[in-house]
Design an enzyme around this catalytic site. Sequence first.
Site, PDB file in Angstrom:
ATOM      1  N   ASP A 135       0.741  -1.378   0.009  1.00 15.44           N
ATOM      2  CA  ASP A 135      -0.135  -0.079  -0.061  1.00 15.44           C
ATOM      3  C   ASP A 135       0.883   1.182  -0.023  1.00 15.44           C
ATOM      4  OD1 ASP A 135      -2.246   1.490  -0.119  1.00 15.44           O
ATOM      5  OD2 ASP A 135      -2.887   1.274   2.204  1.00 15.44           O
TER       6      ASP A 135
HETATM    7  C1  LIG Z   1       3.853  -8.022 -10.241  1.00 12.02           C
HETATM    8  C2  LIG Z   1       2.887  -6.859 -10.123  1.00 12.02           C
HETATM    9  C3  LIG Z   1       1.846  -6.772 -11.022  1.00 12.02           C
HETATM   10  C4  LIG Z   1       3.421  -5.735  -9.604  1.00 12.02           C
HETATM   11  C5  LIG Z   1       2.328  -4.914  -9.125  1.00 12.02           C
HETATM   12  C6  LIG Z   1       2.770  -3.532  -8.533  1.00 12.02           C
HETATM   13  C7  LIG Z   1       2.104  -3.150  -7.547  1.00 12.02           C
HETATM   14  C8  LIG Z   1       2.884  -2.020  -6.532  1.00 12.02           C
HETATM   15  C9  LIG Z   1       0.866  -3.063  -7.467  1.00 12.02           C
HETATM   16  C10 LIG Z   1      -0.017  -2.575  -6.238  1.00 12.02           C
HETATM   17  C11 LIG Z   1      -1.460  -2.468  -6.502  1.00 12.02           C
HETATM   18  C12 LIG Z   1      -2.200  -1.557  -5.606  1.00 12.02           C
HETATM   19  C13 LIG Z   1      -3.584  -1.379  -5.891  1.00 12.02           C
HETATM   20  C14 LIG Z   1      -1.774  -1.155  -4.476  1.00 12.02           C
HETATM   21  C15 LIG Z   1      -2.330  -0.018  -3.493  1.00 12.02           C
HETATM   22  O1  LIG Z   1      -1.559   1.081  -3.633  1.00 12.02           O
HETATM   23  P1  LIG Z   1      -2.041   2.569  -3.609  1.00 12.02           P
HETATM   24  O2  LIG Z   1      -1.384   2.841  -4.870  1.00 12.02           O
HETATM   25  O3  LIG Z   1      -3.583   2.528  -4.064  1.00 12.02           O
HETATM   26  O4  LIG Z   1      -2.046   3.220  -2.399  1.00 12.02           O
HETATM   27  P2  LIG Z   1      -2.458   4.583  -2.049  1.00 12.02           P
HETATM   28  O5  LIG Z   1      -3.514   5.226  -2.809  1.00 12.02           O
HETATM   29  O6  LIG Z   1      -2.833   4.328  -0.623  1.00 12.02           O
HETATM   30  O7  LIG Z   1      -1.034   5.616  -2.136  1.00 12.02           O
END
Ligand SMILES: CC(C)=CCC/C(C)=C/CC/C(C)=C/COP(=O)(O)OP(=O)(O)O
Length: 274
Positions: free
Chosen positions: A40
């Site tokens: 996250d």
């Molecule tokens: C191998 C592969 C497919 C890797 C994927 C890479 C990756 C980091 C995926 C995270 C996906 C996700 C929805 C995270 C939540 O963070 P957010 O960005 O929603 O968090 P925030 O909005 O709270 O900052």
Amino acid sequence: MLREDIIIDIFSGWRSFLRKCLFRVIRVGPIPSHIAVIMDGNRRYAKKKKIDDMTGYDAGALALLHLIIYCMELGVKYVTAYAFSIDNFRRQPEEVQKIMDLTMESVMLLTWISKLRSVRVHFAGKLQLLSAEIQDAAKRLMESTAGYNNFVLTICICYTSSDEILHAVEKSCKEKWDDGIGIMGYDKGNDYERLIKVVDIEKHMYTAIAPDPDILIRTGGEYRLSNFLVWQSSCCHLSSLGTVWPEFGVFHLVWAVLDFQKNYRYFAKKKLQL
Ligand SMILES: CC(C)=CCC/C(C)=C/CC/C(C)=C/COP(=O)(O)OP(=O)(O)O
């Protein structure tokens, strides 16, 4: 973004040497067999760095690759990452597309790493929601690495725990039904004999390839499971870190493992009682 030269750089050099020395010390204590992560804070990282959100996901994918390599060096056998939940389909189309593109790039890079280090790669989730191209690539990678067992990486994509449990219950019922056993239990004196057992459900989980996690790390300062490994985490050390995922590094991993070691006796005892 995800390139082979980046990986070679992580595996070698003086930093890798210092890391291995540090891991040697940590290995004096118990090492978790399975670490799961909720990655996250990618967009928050992007805002902090004043870059666009999509570049934040690139940095997040790179942090995952670092984690995989650190875990291999430390002796952790299983890593499970929450890459995309079924609910994430409700996000902006360009965000969904970005994670799908990263998945495709990761498949290519993991094909190379898995041969180099005998890594088994598994995709867990409702994979039929992926495009045909990604489904094919993921399936090919799973098949070509099925014989490896040095290290097992599970990428949870189009995943939620509720969907995983429903899927496993359906499969268990169908299996019993097809075997002519039926699905309803029956009274047995003062007891009730169930025909569908916990082991039947667990056998059909998308993530059945790995044992239950020992540590579940969530970055971004949140304390929620967000429908991730809910069934599997009843006896696991939860580590919520304030850092955003792309900034997750070797010291965060070391911190989580030391915290696990501090509480190890309790978790070991609980596991024996299950
Ligand atoms: C191998 C592969 C497919 C890797 C994927 C890479 C990756 C980091 C995926 C995270 C996906 C996700 C929805 C995270 C939540 O963070 P957010 O960005 O929603 O968090 P925030 O909005 O709270 O900052």
